[in-house]
Motif scaffolding. Sequence first.
Motif, mmCIF file in Angstrom:
data_model
loop_
_atom_site.group_PDB
_atom_site.id
_atom_site.type_symbol
_atom_site.label_atom_id
_atom_site.label_comp_id
_atom_site.label_asym_id
_atom_site.label_seq_id
_atom_site.Cartn_x
_atom_site.Cartn_y
_atom_site.Cartn_z
ATOM 1 N N LEU A 142 5.438 2.845 -6.344
ATOM 2 C CA LEU A 142 5.330 1.474 -6.198
ATOM 3 C C LEU A 142 6.690 0.664 -5.562
ATOM 4 O O LEU A 142 6.666 -0.007 -4.623
ATOM 5 N N VAL A 143 7.668 0.704 -6.431
ATOM 6 C CA VAL A 143 8.904 0.185 -6.304
ATOM 7 C C VAL A 143 9.347 0.450 -4.713
ATOM 8 O O VAL A 143 10.004 -0.132 -4.071
ATOM 9 N N THR A 176 7.128 -0.808 -1.992
ATOM 10 C CA THR A 176 7.356 -2.133 -1.722
ATOM 11 C C THR A 176 8.729 -2.350 -1.319
ATOM 12 O O THR A 176 8.914 -3.246 -0.250
ATOM 13 N N THR A 216 2.726 -6.735 -7.255
ATOM 14 C CA THR A 216 3.448 -5.790 -8.242
ATOM 15 C C THR A 216 3.605 -6.119 -9.596
ATOM 16 O O THR A 216 3.362 -5.311 -10.614
ATOM 17 N N LEU A 235 5.112 4.061 -11.020
ATOM 18 C CA LEU A 235 6.006 3.054 -10.865
ATOM 19 C C LEU A 235 7.058 3.048 -9.720
ATOM 20 O O LEU A 235 7.395 2.115 -8.947
#
Length: 137
Positions: A17-18, A21, A40, A14
């Motif tokens: 991913l954050v 992004t 997401t 996570l």
Amino acid sequence: PTNTLLFCGIWTALGVLVVVTGLEWGKRSAVLDAVLAVVTLVVVGLLGASVHGSQRAGVRIGARGVRLVGDLYGRRTTPWVALDIAGARVVDLNAEPALRPFLRVGGTGFPGYGSGWFTLQGGGRALCLVTVPSRVV
């Protein structure tokens, strides 16, 4: 230990991913940013559902049949007449490699948990919900 490893992996994924992004946020069109935000949220939701399902995974035996309970690959009750009760047995997947799930066609996998459709090492396909590989029915 398995839960700790599982949650460390989830938080790491996570976080990546954050960060990925966020690095490009606002540098693209508003539509692409909105699509990325939705994707997401869907990924985080599916991951959360999988983790929740893996914690409550098991087999429920009732008057009408057997039900696999888990994440997205849990199944409704399978009637007793559709099952080969006489041929059912407890196996150790380490001792019987032909029955071992080999290739996940679709499903979820965490340390100590695997569910979904698999190709078996000895051939054939099976819907599996494995929490303890040494005691599988």
